[in-house]
Scaffold this motif. Structure first.
Motif, PDB file in Angstrom:
ATOM      1  N   GLN A 140       1.108  -1.224  -0.115  1.00  0.00           N
ATOM      2  CA  GLN A 140       0.235   0.265  -0.304  1.00  0.00           C
ATOM      3  C   GLN A 140       0.531   0.988   0.027  1.00  0.00           C
ATOM      4  N   PRO A 141       0.288   2.853   0.012  1.00  0.00           N
ATOM      5  CA  PRO A 141       1.378   3.623  -0.321  1.00  0.00           C
ATOM      6  C   PRO A 141       1.221   4.125   0.992  1.00  0.00           C
ATOM      7  N   GLY A 142       2.644   4.661   0.811  1.00  0.00           N
ATOM      8  CA  GLY A 142       2.855   4.993   2.549  1.00  0.00           C
ATOM      9  C   GLY A 142       3.660   4.034   2.994  1.00  0.00           C
ATOM     10  N   ALA A 143       4.661   4.921   4.073  1.00  0.00           N
ATOM     11  CA  ALA A 143       5.406   4.052   5.387  1.00  0.00           C
ATOM     12  C   ALA A 143       4.678   2.759   5.829  1.00  0.00           C
ATOM     13  N   LEU A 144       5.935   1.653   5.804  1.00  0.00           N
ATOM     14  CA  LEU A 144       4.631   0.946   6.483  1.00  0.00           C
ATOM     15  C   LEU A 144       4.744   1.072   7.722  1.00  0.00           C
ATOM     16  N   GLY A 145       3.574   0.184   8.030  1.00  0.00           N
ATOM     17  CA  GLY A 145       3.340  -0.179   9.893  1.00  0.00           C
ATOM     18  C   GLY A 145       2.093  -0.726  10.163  1.00  0.00           C
ATOM     19  N   SER A 146       2.509  -1.492  11.156  1.00  0.00           N
ATOM     20  CA  SER A 146       2.095  -2.793  11.515  1.00  0.00           C
ATOM     21  C   SER A 146       0.381  -3.056  11.230  1.00  0.00           C
ATOM     22  N   HIS A 147       0.135  -3.969  10.914  1.00  0.00           N
ATOM     23  CA  HIS A 147      -1.639  -3.863  10.927  1.00  0.00           C
ATOM     24  C   HIS A 147      -2.555  -5.010  12.301  1.00  0.00           C
ATOM     25  N   TRP A 148      -1.290  -5.351  13.339  1.00  0.00           N
ATOM     26  CA  TRP A 148      -1.701  -5.472  14.391  1.00  0.00           C
ATOM     27  C   TRP A 148      -1.645  -5.047  15.404  1.00  0.00           C
ATOM     28  N   THR A 149      -2.845  -3.804  15.567  1.00  0.00           N
ATOM     29  CA  THR A 149      -2.045  -3.395  16.846  1.00  0.00           C
ATOM     30  C   THR A 149      -3.278  -3.880  18.237  1.00  0.00           C
ATOM     31  N   ASN A 166      17.331   9.053  21.334  1.00  0.00           N
ATOM     32  CA  ASN A 166      16.845  10.032  21.724  1.00  0.00           C
ATOM     33  C   ASN A 166      16.032  10.375  19.928  1.00  0.00           C
ATOM     34  N   ALA A 167      15.329   9.366  19.566  1.00  0.00           N
ATOM     35  CA  ALA A 167      15.102   9.218  18.610  1.00  0.00           C
ATOM     36  C   ALA A 167      14.165   9.682  18.061  1.00  0.00           C
ATOM     37  N   PRO A 168      13.702  11.124  17.389  1.00  0.00           N
ATOM     38  CA  PRO A 168      12.049  11.714  16.872  1.00  0.00           C
ATOM     39  C   PRO A 168      10.860  10.018  16.716  1.00  0.00           C
ATOM     40  N   GLN A 169       9.611  10.459  17.416  1.00  0.00           N
ATOM     41  CA  GLN A 169       8.688  10.135  16.482  1.00  0.00           C
ATOM     42  C   GLN A 169       8.394   9.626  15.403  1.00  0.00           C
ATOM     43  N   GLY A 170       7.885   8.372  14.680  1.00  0.00           N
ATOM     44  CA  GLY A 170       7.473   8.291  13.328  1.00  0.00           C
ATOM     45  C   GLY A 170       6.864   7.131  13.257  1.00  0.00           C
ATOM     46  N   PRO A 171       6.541   6.071  12.156  1.00  0.00           N
ATOM     47  CA  PRO A 171       6.837   5.025  11.718  1.00  0.00           C
ATOM     48  C   PRO A 171       8.036   4.039  11.531  1.00  0.00           C
ATOM     49  N   ILE A 172       7.403   3.122  11.931  1.00  0.00           N
ATOM     50  CA  ILE A 172       9.530   2.685  13.036  1.00  0.00           C
ATOM     51  C   ILE A 172      10.425   1.645  11.879  1.00  0.00           C
ATOM     52  N   ALA A 173       9.644   2.043  10.239  1.00  0.00           N
ATOM     53  CA  ALA A 173      10.968   1.821  10.050  1.00  0.00           C
ATOM     54  C   ALA A 173      11.958   2.468  10.097  1.00  0.00           C
ATOM     55  N   LEU A 174      10.791   4.048   9.873  1.00  0.00           N
ATOM     56  CA  LEU A 174      11.409   5.350   9.297  1.00  0.00           C
ATOM     57  C   LEU A 174      11.763   5.949  10.577  1.00  0.00           C
ATOM     58  N   ARG A 175      11.685   5.377  11.687  1.00  0.00           N
ATOM     59  CA  ARG A 175      12.748   5.771  12.565  1.00  0.00           C
ATOM     60  C   ARG A 175      13.593   4.813  13.451  1.00  0.00           C
ATOM     61  N   ALA A 176      13.542   3.861  12.835  1.00  0.00           N
ATOM     62  CA  ALA A 176      14.749   2.777  13.525  1.00  0.00           C
ATOM     63  C   ALA A 176      15.849   3.033  12.774  1.00  0.00           C
ATOM     64  N   PHE A 177      14.945   3.162  11.380  1.00  0.00           N
ATOM     65  CA  PHE A 177      16.703   3.075   9.969  1.00  0.00           C
ATOM     66  C   PHE A 177      17.017   4.943  10.109  1.00  0.00           C
TER      67      PHE A 177
END
Length: 389
Positions: A112-121, A138-149
């Motif tokens: 799907q378009p957009g950043a990767l996210g979990s389908h199981w919340t 002190n990583a800023p918030q964001g979708p997990i893959a974007l935040r981690a990398f």
């Protein structure tokens, strides 16, 4: 046995979400291309491993049944972004064990378009183990893959006192390679200044052109024993010389770079080098997991292609492209070719097989005899594979 033959490979051109066929149709096309490449009938396949992460269970069967319904074991594989290489890891093991003479690994994804996210919340996420590391740094918030990398890239810049320009130069290199690849999503040139000036998506340095796009597509690989290859007239001389999978250790949570797979990558790569009796400098062409350009830079060091903190010099010397020490991401990589998660590892295998056969067209790496593949999935797993002729 210690090696298996790559009998056949196949992939379809990747595309953006919304422009794709159903996963069943994409996967069946890739499998049929691999069978044609190998000169085999589908009845030759003794086991199949289908990789994907977005889909219901038994999607692999649904796709394989469009090729043949032969009653063989079909295993669905979900190992995050390393799913395709994990399917290949299992197919190779099946052949090495003697359980079957010929096995198929295939992968596909409808994204799907957009950043990767979990389908199981409604349940625990496997990425909860990464969260303390990201908070500590002190990583800023964001979708997990974007935040981690993104946090890994920031930590790398801080640790080695380099700027984001090195990530932009890697993106420019990847796009330049992709221009010669008819299977790539992108076919327009890119300058590193365009990468730096593009829309910021994370932490005041990571731009949209430093991140791979959501992608749809499929790829497949057939592996077999040497005896099967002789008996069935397999002409491909490409072999998997060594392969290793590694998962997280306690070391993974020491900083953001290790949290996105540096330790796993080092472990798997060293095992491959030891098993094959080679040095990283022996390798001609490499496909690695550049889901974000910071991860390509981090992986240079994890694979032993340069010393710790030496990636900037490797990039400045052009040792990651044609005419340099290694050709890295000849396909354009995940950044430019695309990253349909379940298919990615098998697309990497396909690209490297073409180079070792001399079939890579205008992007051919001259006289390539050794090729290395690196595929990582957060959560986590890394598969490193060495191919040779």
């Amino acid at each position: 046995m210690t090696t298996v033959r790559v009998a056949g490979v196949g992939m379809i051109p990747f595309c953006k979400p919304g422009k794709h066929e159903p996963y069943r149709a994409m996967a069946a096309k890739a499998i049929k291309l691999a069978l044609t490449d190998a000169g085999l009938d589908a009845k030759s396949i003794g086991q199949a491993y289908g990789a994907y992460i977005y889909g219901d269970s038994t999607c692999a069967q649904h796709a394989f049944y469009d090729v043949i319904q032969s009653g063989i074991p079909i295993i669905n594989v979900n190992n995050n972004c390393s799913s395709g290489s994990t399917a290949l890891f299992l197919a190779r093991q099946a052949v090495l064990s003697g359980q079957v003479d010929c096995a198929l690994a295939f992968g596909f994804e409808e994204m799907q378009p957009g950043a990767l996210g979990s389908h199981w919340t409604d349940r625990e996420s496997p990425f909860e183990r990464i969260e303390p590391v990201l908070k500590q740094f002190n990583a800023p918030q964001g979708p997990i893959a974007l935040r981690a990398f993104g946090a890994a890239g920031r930590h790398y810049m801080d640790k080695y006192h380099v700027g984001a320009d090195i990530f932009a130069k890697v993106a420019e290199k990847s796009r330049r390679h992709a221009l010669q690849n008819p299977y790539s999503m992108f076919s327009t040139p890119l300058t590193y200044q365009q990468v730096l000036d593009d829309k910021l998506i994370y932490d005041n340095y990571l731009t949209r052109l430093m991140a791979c796009p959501p992608t749809c597509g499929a790829a497949a690989t057939i592996v077999c024993s040497e005896q099967f290859a002789r008996q069935n007239g397999i002409t491909s001389k490409v072999k998997i010389i060594a392969q290793a999978m590694a998962t997280d250790t306690e070391q993974s949570w020491q900083d953001p770079i290790f949290a996105v797979g540096k330790g796993m990558s080092q472990q798997a790569a060293q095992r491959v080098y030891d098993d094959a009796g080679i040095d990283p400098n022996d390798i001609d062409v490499i496909e690695l997991h550049d889901c974000f350009t910071p991860n390509e830079v981090i992986t240079y060091e994890a694979l032993g292609l340069c010393p710790e903190g030496g990636a900037a010099e490797l990039i400045a010397n052009g040792d990651n492209t044609y005419g340099g020490k290694f050709v890295i991401g000849a396909s354009g990589g995940l950044m430019s070719k695309g990253h349909p998660i379940g298919a990615t590892g098998l697309a990497q295998c396909t690209e490297l097989t073409w180079h070792l056969r001399g079939q890579a067209g205008n992007r051919q790496v001259d006289n390539a005899t050794l090729a290395l593949q690196h595929n990582v999935g957060l959560g986590g797993a890394v598969v490193v594979t060495l191919y040779g002729v």
